[in-house]
Design an enzyme around this catalytic site. Structure first.
Site, short mmCIF file in Angstrom:
data_model
loop_
_atom_site.label_atom_id
_atom_site.label_comp_id
_atom_site.label_asym_id
_atom_site.label_seq_id
_atom_site.Cartn_x
_atom_site.Cartn_y
_atom_site.Cartn_z
N ASP A 126 -5.88 -1.26 -0.71
CA ASP A 126 -5.31 -2.12 -1.75
C ASP A 126 -4.07 -2.87 -1.25
O ASP A 126 -3.13 -3.12 -2.02
CB ASP A 126 -4.93 -1.27 -2.99
CG ASP A 126 -6.12 -0.49 -3.54
OD1 ASP A 126 -7.22 -1.06 -3.57
OD2 ASP A 126 -5.95 0.68 -3.92
N GLY A 135 -19.62 -1.12 -14.11
CA GLY A 135 -19.81 -2.52 -13.80
C GLY A 135 -19.46 -3.51 -14.91
O GLY A 135 -20.11 -4.54 -15.05
N ASP A 141 -7.96 -6.14 3.24
CA ASP A 141 -7.58 -6.05 4.66
C ASP A 141 -7.82 -4.61 5.12
O ASP A 141 -8.53 -3.86 4.46
CB ASP A 141 -6.15 -6.55 4.90
CG ASP A 141 -5.10 -5.64 4.28
OD1 ASP A 141 -5.46 -4.59 3.71
OD2 ASP A 141 -3.90 -5.97 4.40
N MET A 198 -15.83 2.30 -5.14
CA MET A 198 -14.84 3.34 -4.88
C MET A 198 -14.82 3.82 -3.42
O MET A 198 -14.45 4.96 -3.14
CB MET A 198 -15.07 4.54 -5.82
CG MET A 198 -15.01 4.17 -7.29
SD MET A 198 -13.48 3.33 -7.76
CE MET A 198 -12.40 4.75 -7.92
N HIS A 223 -7.98 -4.49 -8.59
CA HIS A 223 -7.27 -3.21 -8.65
C HIS A 223 -6.56 -3.08 -10.00
O HIS A 223 -5.89 -4.03 -10.44
CB HIS A 223 -6.26 -3.13 -7.49
CG HIS A 223 -5.55 -1.82 -7.48
ND1 HIS A 223 -6.16 -0.66 -7.06
CD2 HIS A 223 -4.31 -1.47 -7.90
CE1 HIS A 223 -5.30 0.34 -7.21
NE2 HIS A 223 -4.18 -0.13 -7.71
N ASN A 263 -11.17 -7.72 -3.91
CA ASN A 263 -11.19 -6.48 -4.68
C ASN A 263 -10.36 -6.67 -5.95
O ASN A 263 -9.43 -7.48 -5.96
CB ASN A 263 -10.58 -5.35 -3.84
CG ASN A 263 -10.59 -4.02 -4.58
OD1 ASN A 263 -11.56 -3.68 -5.26
ND2 ASN A 263 -9.51 -3.27 -4.46
#
Ligand code: GRF
Length: 271
Positions: free
Chosen positions: A195, A15, A191, A135, A159, A157
């Site tokens: 990714d 985190g 979506d 994850m 990445h 998100n």
């Protein structure tokens, strides 16, 4: 006083991105409050960060739910409003060639966990949900219940690669092993694919001859800690607008994609 958006975070590990977001919210760098932190496993070290800051934290134990589902436990059944056909047709996490049994098992067990998640964090309890090292891919079951207004996605998100290169779980590793001369990170809306959603922001940096995977990861994370709060702030200011773009290629092929337009002027959407 400026209106603040309510940000919820989901994590799986240490985190450090979560910490960067909490720090940015506490210092007033972003118009956001972190209202909860959830994890998919009880060992997620980042939960301690939430505790330290007095932020509500919880665990929805995906692995335990999956085990219970495999054993046919009543408590781990998919929710009443789960429609397998609909999920099959929307999902883009597994290829269409995937074995039907595997796909159905994945979608069903996952929806059992996601329904649990939606109980703990009803979609109206937050304005934006950020995945910060979470994850687990979210399925259309969860996404549709959060993104009720399709024009306004609200799950982000981060990445660890310059998408669309290297989706998946080891972006920095894949970048390094491929021999790329540039590495980076991406924040995007989520979506139905892995990714694959509309890109909000990216940071890139040069890979040096003496770089190792560890040094790439370290420098990448430093970029992430800046990029994620910036993207959250754009959302808080109502400056992220998705739009469908259509391009006709030479030869007649049409390419369509939903992209993010960053507005120069804040819009009034969250007021
Ligand atoms: C980050 O590299 C993020 O891009 C990826 O997982 C890692 C999480 O790190 N999705 P942390 O838990 O925020 O430290």
């Amino acid at each position: 006083m400026k209106k603040k958006i309510r940000v919820g975070a989901l994590i799986s590990g240490g985190g450090t991105n979560l910490q960067a977001i909490i720090d940015a919210s506490r210092s007033g760098a972003i118009d956001a409050d972190v209202v909860f932190v959830g994890a998919d496993n009880p060992g997620a070290k980042g939960l301690e960060r939430a505790r330290r800051h007095g932020i509500r934290e919880f665990v929805v134990d995906y692995a335990a739910i999956r085990r219970a589902w495999q054993q046919g436990s009543a408590g781990a059944q998919p929710p009443e409003d789960f429609r397998l056909e609909d999920m099959r047709s929307k999902q883009a996490l597994l290829p269409p060639s995937a074995d039907a049994k595997t796909l159905d098992a994945f979608l069903t067990a996952r929806a059992a966990a996601e329904a649990r998640l939606l109980k703990v964090i009803p979609p109206d309890s937050f304005d934006l949900l950020v995945l910060a090292g979470f994850m687990r891919n979210l399925t259309p079951y969860f996404i549709d219940r959060v993104n009720t207004d399709r024009a306004r996605p609200r799950i982000m998100n981060i990445h660890p690669a310059l998408l669309p290169a290297f989706p998946g779980t080891d972006g920095y590793g894949d970048t390094f092993r491929y021999g790329c001369k540039v590495a980076g990170c991406t924040v995007h809306f989520v979506d139905y694919g892995e990714d694959s959603g509309p890109i909000i922001g990216q940071r890139a940096f040069a890979v040096r001859e003496d770089d190792t995977l560890d040094s790439i990861r370290r420098r990448g994370l430093e970029q992430e800690w800046q990029l994620y709060p910036e993207c959250i702030q754009l959302f808080a200011q109502g400056r992220l607008q998705t739009e469908r773009r259509r391009h006709e290629m030479p030869g007649g092929k049409v390419v369509e994609r939903t992209v993010v337009r960053i507005l120069a002027e804040p819009a009034d959407v969250h007021k």
